[in-house]
Design an enzyme around this catalytic site. Structure first.
Site, PDB file in Angstrom:
ATOM      1  N   TYR A 150       0.847  -1.208   0.000  1.00  6.75           N
ATOM      2  CA  TYR A 150       0.000   0.000   0.000  1.00  6.75           C
ATOM      3  C   TYR A 150       0.877   1.251   0.000  1.00  6.75           C
ATOM      4  O   TYR A 150       0.742   2.131  -0.861  1.00  6.75           O
ATOM      5  CB  TYR A 150      -0.911  -0.045   1.232  1.00  6.75           C
ATOM      6  CG  TYR A 150      -1.796   1.171   1.411  1.00  6.75           C
ATOM      7  CD1 TYR A 150      -2.531   1.685   0.343  1.00  6.75           C
ATOM      8  CD2 TYR A 150      -1.915   1.798   2.662  1.00  6.75           C
ATOM      9  CE1 TYR A 150      -3.342   2.795   0.509  1.00  6.75           C
ATOM     10  CE2 TYR A 150      -2.726   2.901   2.839  1.00  6.75           C
ATOM     11  CZ  TYR A 150      -3.434   3.399   1.757  1.00  6.75           C
ATOM     12  OH  TYR A 150      -4.238   4.495   1.925  1.00  6.75           O
ATOM     13  N   LYS A 154       1.470   4.137  -3.115  1.00  6.21           N
ATOM     14  CA  LYS A 154       1.130   5.556  -2.930  1.00  6.21           C
ATOM     15  C   LYS A 154       2.392   6.426  -2.957  1.00  6.21           C
ATOM     16  O   LYS A 154       2.329   7.596  -3.324  1.00  6.21           O
ATOM     17  CB  LYS A 154       0.375   5.748  -1.615  1.00  6.21           C
ATOM     18  CG  LYS A 154      -1.018   5.093  -1.593  1.00  6.21           C
ATOM     19  CD  LYS A 154      -2.030   5.882  -2.412  1.00  6.21           C
ATOM     20  CE  LYS A 154      -3.449   5.416  -2.080  1.00  6.21           C
ATOM     21  NZ  LYS A 154      -4.477   6.208  -2.777  1.00  6.21           N
TER      22      LYS A 154
HETATM   23  P1  NAP Z   1     -13.535   3.470   0.719  1.00  6.62           P
HETATM   24  O1  NAP Z   1     -14.462   3.949   1.784  1.00  6.62           O
HETATM   25  O2  NAP Z   1     -13.040   2.069   0.784  1.00  6.62           O
HETATM   26  O3  NAP Z   1     -14.170   3.746  -0.710  1.00  6.62           O
HETATM   27  C1  NAP Z   1     -13.418   3.369  -1.837  1.00  6.62           C
HETATM   28  C2  NAP Z   1     -13.967   4.064  -3.049  1.00  6.62           C
HETATM   29  O4  NAP Z   1     -13.177   3.631  -4.172  1.00  6.62           O
HETATM   30  C3  NAP Z   1     -15.400   3.665  -3.321  1.00  6.62           C
HETATM   31  O5  NAP Z   1     -16.078   4.753  -3.905  1.00  6.62           O
HETATM   32  C4  NAP Z   1     -15.236   2.525  -4.322  1.00  6.62           C
HETATM   33  O6  NAP Z   1     -16.299   2.448  -5.234  1.00  6.62           O
HETATM   34  C5  NAP Z   1     -14.000   2.963  -5.100  1.00  6.62           C
HETATM   35  N1  NAP Z   1     -13.335   1.793  -5.650  1.00  6.62           N
HETATM   36  C6  NAP Z   1     -12.665   0.820  -4.986  1.00  6.62           C
HETATM   37  N2  NAP Z   1     -12.239  -0.106  -5.848  1.00  6.62           N
HETATM   38  C7  NAP Z   1     -12.651   0.271  -7.077  1.00  6.62           C
HETATM   39  C8  NAP Z   1     -12.537  -0.275  -8.381  1.00  6.62           C
HETATM   40  N3  NAP Z   1     -11.907  -1.438  -8.619  1.00  6.62           N
HETATM   41  N4  NAP Z   1     -13.089   0.388  -9.418  1.00  6.62           N
HETATM   42  C9  NAP Z   1     -13.748   1.545  -9.206  1.00  6.62           C
HETATM   43  N5  NAP Z   1     -13.897   2.121  -8.008  1.00  6.62           N
HETATM   44  C10 NAP Z   1     -13.349   1.479  -6.958  1.00  6.62           C
HETATM   45  O7  NAP Z   1     -12.231   4.372   0.609  1.00  6.62           O
HETATM   46  P2  NAP Z   1     -11.655   5.524   1.541  1.00  6.62           P
HETATM   47  O8  NAP Z   1     -11.276   4.929   2.845  1.00  6.62           O
HETATM   48  O9  NAP Z   1     -12.536   6.711   1.467  1.00  6.62           O
HETATM   49  O10 NAP Z   1     -10.295   5.835   0.750  1.00  6.62           O
HETATM   50  C11 NAP Z   1     -10.265   6.721  -0.340  1.00  6.62           C
HETATM   51  C12 NAP Z   1      -8.813   7.026  -0.680  1.00  6.62           C
HETATM   52  O11 NAP Z   1      -8.176   7.573   0.473  1.00  6.62           O
HETATM   53  C13 NAP Z   1      -7.984   5.795  -1.067  1.00  6.62           C
HETATM   54  O12 NAP Z   1      -7.119   6.130  -2.110  1.00  6.62           O
HETATM   55  C14 NAP Z   1      -7.211   5.472   0.190  1.00  6.62           C
HETATM   56  O13 NAP Z   1      -5.996   4.830  -0.081  1.00  6.62           O
HETATM   57  C15 NAP Z   1      -6.999   6.860   0.761  1.00  6.62           C
HETATM   58  N6  NAP Z   1      -6.780   6.874   2.216  1.00  6.62           N
HETATM   59  C16 NAP Z   1      -7.739   6.442   3.069  1.00  6.62           C
HETATM   60  C17 NAP Z   1      -7.507   6.469   4.441  1.00  6.62           C
HETATM   61  C18 NAP Z   1      -8.518   6.000   5.436  1.00  6.62           C
HETATM   62  O14 NAP Z   1      -8.166   5.833   6.623  1.00  6.62           O
HETATM   63  N7  NAP Z   1      -9.772   5.801   5.069  1.00  6.62           N
HETATM   64  C19 NAP Z   1      -6.273   6.937   4.917  1.00  6.62           C
HETATM   65  C20 NAP Z   1      -5.320   7.363   4.012  1.00  6.62           C
HETATM   66  C21 NAP Z   1      -5.588   7.330   2.669  1.00  6.62           C
HETATM   67  P3  NAP Z   1     -17.517   1.371  -5.086  1.00  6.62           P
HETATM   68  O15 NAP Z   1     -17.720   1.131  -3.630  1.00  6.62           O
HETATM   69  O16 NAP Z   1     -18.644   2.072  -5.773  1.00  6.62           O
HETATM   70  O17 NAP Z   1     -17.055   0.159  -5.781  1.00  6.62           O
END
Ligand code: NAP
Length: 244
Positions: A150, A154
């Site tokens: 991961y 990134k």
């Molecule tokens: P999340 O709640 O898991 O949601 C993921 C989103 O990405 C959903 O809209 C999902 O769409 C879409 N997605 C996943 N796989 C996909 C695919 N194969 N094709 C198309 N769409 C896809 O994510 P999140 O936690 O908000 O994270 C968003 C970003 O922030 C990511 O890049 C993650 O690495 C980064 N981030 C998150 C955190 C954290 O703690 N949450 C911390 C640091 C960075 P569907 O559900 O409609 O499929």
């Protein structure tokens, strides 16, 4: 100097951070192109935008399929703002990382943003303006056991952020990244709460973020309010602690 009248594509906007960014961009007057796979949640986000008086459109695409990534770029058309948010995070020690999961991280977190910039930045350049924000993670710069793939996927995105900033600066396009710390989303809801708490305890604020707190920084960087900022990675991570 605001974003009203602009069009923004937000990948992974059916949930979590992407959803919060889409809602906020729309609230500030942009048309939000809400991308995701889950049509129900996508239409719900668009309905929420429209109820608040904004403009939105759902575009469905599975980003593990390159043909669908290219179709997404085509359907998005002439955009002003690109938010590369969709991503995957699986925490596993290297000994347990499968080939499939390696490819998934590199494809979704690195290759998809690369393809979308390749496809969409030339249009921004031709129109003389654009703003791109890549969503990274604090795990790209803090060595975290089990987050190797991961973090590496990134870290590549952060490197590309700087390169794209240089490459497109004279075309009127700014490129930045936001590196969130632990944030309450559908993705982290599925994690073991003890793991999330351990990560939250490494922040000075000692808690996870709400997606809206991350969205504030993303929308700022996307907007002309950040007109002299490019090639930056902004941590929105509750304050790093070297010793928890
Ligand atoms: P999340 O709640 O898991 O949601 C993921 C989103 O990405 C959903 O809209 C999902 O769409 C879409 N997605 C996943 N796989 C996909 C695919 N194969 N094709 C198309 N769409 C896809 O994510 P999140 O936690 O908000 O994270 C968003 C970003 O922030 C990511 O890049 C993650 O690495 C980064 N981030 C998150 C955190 C954290 O703690 N949450 C911390 C640091 C960075 P569907 O559900 O409609 O499929």
């Amino acid at each position: 100097m605001d974003i009203s009248g602009q069009t923004a594509l937000i990948t992974g906007a059916t949930a979590g951070i992407g959803r919060a960014v889409a809602l906020q961009l729309a609230r500030e007057g942009a048309e939000a192109l809400v991308h995701g796979r889950d049509a129900q949640r996508g239409h719900d986000v668009v309905a929420e935008i429209e109820t608040a008086g904004g403009r939105g459109r759902f575009i469905e695409a599975d980003l593990t399929d390159t043909a669908q990534v290219l179709r997404l770029a085509q359907e998005a058309g002439e955009i002003d703002i690109l938010i590369n948010n969709a991503g995957v995070y699986k925490f596993l020690p290297t000994s347990q990382m499968t080939d499939e999961l390696f490819d998934l991280h590199m494809n979704l977190n690195t290759k998809v943003p690369y393809l979308l910039v390749r496809e969409l930045a030339p249009g921004m350049a031709a129109r003389g303006h654009g703003s791109i924000v890549n969503i990274s993670t604090i795990a790209a710069s803090v060595a975290t056991k089990g987050a190797g793939m991961y973090g590496a996927s990134k870290a590549a995105l952060e490197q590309l952020t700087e390169i794209w900033a240089a490459e497109y600066a004279d075309k009127g396009i700014r490129v930045n990244a936001v590196a969130p710390g632990p944030t309450r989303t559908l993705g982290t809801d599925a994690m073991d709460p003890a793991t999330l708490k351990t990560i939250a305890d490494t922040t000075a604020l000692g808690r996870v973020a709400e997606p809206e707190e991350v969205a504030e920084a993303v929308v700022f960087l996307a907007s002309d309010r950040a007109s002299y900022i490019t090639g930056e990675v902004l941590e929105v991570a509750g304050g790093r602690l070297s010793i928890g």
